[in-house]
Design an enzyme around this catalytic site. Structure first.
Site, PDB file in Angstrom:
ATOM      1  N   ALA A  76       0.839  -1.198   0.000  1.00  0.00           N
ATOM      2  CA  ALA A  76       0.000   0.000   0.000  1.00  0.00           C
ATOM      3  C   ALA A  76       0.873   1.246   0.000  1.00  0.00           C
ATOM      4  CB  ALA A  76      -0.914   0.003   1.223  1.00  0.00           C
ATOM      5  N   ASP A  77       0.295   2.319  -0.474  1.00  0.00           N
ATOM      6  CA  ASP A  77       0.937   3.625  -0.382  1.00  0.00           C
ATOM      7  C   ASP A  77      -0.151   4.676  -0.214  1.00  0.00           C
ATOM      8  OD1 ASP A  77       3.572   5.113  -0.629  1.00  0.00           O
ATOM      9  OD2 ASP A  77       2.263   6.238  -1.979  1.00  0.00           O
ATOM     10  N   THR A  78       0.124   5.656   0.611  1.00  0.00           N
ATOM     11  CA  THR A  78      -0.841   6.716   0.899  1.00  0.00           C
ATOM     12  C   THR A  78      -0.218   8.073   0.592  1.00  0.00           C
ATOM     13  OG1 THR A  78      -1.840   5.394   2.662  1.00  0.00           O
ATOM     14  CG2 THR A  78      -2.289   7.755   2.702  1.00  0.00           C
TER      15      THR A  78
END
EC number: 3.6.1.9
Length: 193
Positions: A76-78
């Site tokens: 994931a990346d935010t």
């Protein structure tokens, strides 16, 4: 609830304590694997949700050779998307202060890209949450930067910390997405496997 996942060993590829907390709260057995330096750069032409999706895919590609035959990798990346640009993690105290100044009294989006990857397939999705900050004065911004840990957070803030208590006026969408993992959407995606 997710008996369909019994055929997989779930691997969370993240150093984020918030993502670990959220996965634990989901009640899924998982292990953590991390690589020291995964490149989080992206082409300048990408916009909005394209950015965290690209980075989540790149993270999955970096782990590809480590995925075992029964493993399901979660990457994931935010980012914080504000006024047409991505705010990632700050590079220092002044950068954190400037990011929080720019968010003060305004709305922004928190966007997380998530990839579920096995040796055979990959499914990626994004979640978008709209967040509005109250007007923060200089003392409030400096207090937060000096007493909390904005350096490991996109946009320089953690919604679950002091700044979230005093600064967030409204949230439309997943609160947990703002923490770094859209756990409800992830649950639904895992349930469909």
């Amino acid at each position: 609830m997710l008996a369909n996942l019994d055929r997989y060993k779930i691997v969370l590829a993240s150093n984020s304590p918030r993502r670990k907390e959220l996965m634990t709260g989901l009640g899924v057995d998982y292990v953590v694997k991390t690589l020291p330096d995964v490149d989080e750069s992206y082409p300048d032409t990408l916009q909005g949700e394209e950015i965290p999706l690209f980075i989540a895919r790149e993270k999955a590609a970096a782990y590809q050779s480590m995925i075992g035959p029964e493993e399901l990798l979660i990457t994931a990346d935010t980012i914080v998307w504000h006024e047409g640009k991505a705010l990632g993690k700050p590079v220092g105290r002044q950068d954190a202060i400037e990011m929080l100044r720019s968010l003060s009294g305004k709305s922004h989006q928190v966007i997380t890209g998530v990839c579920l990857t096995t040796r055979e397939w990959q499914k990626c999705f994004a979640a978008v949450t709209d967040v509005r900050f109250a007007i923060l004065d200089e003392d409030e911004i400096a207090y937060y930067v000096d007493h909390y840990q904005p350096m490991d957070k996109a946009g320089s803030y953690g919604v679950q910390e002091w700044i979230g208590f005093v600064g967030v006026e409204s949230i439309s969408g997943s609160y947990f997405n703002v923490m770094g993992l859209p756990i409800q959407k992830l649950y639904r995606e895992l349930k469909q496997l």
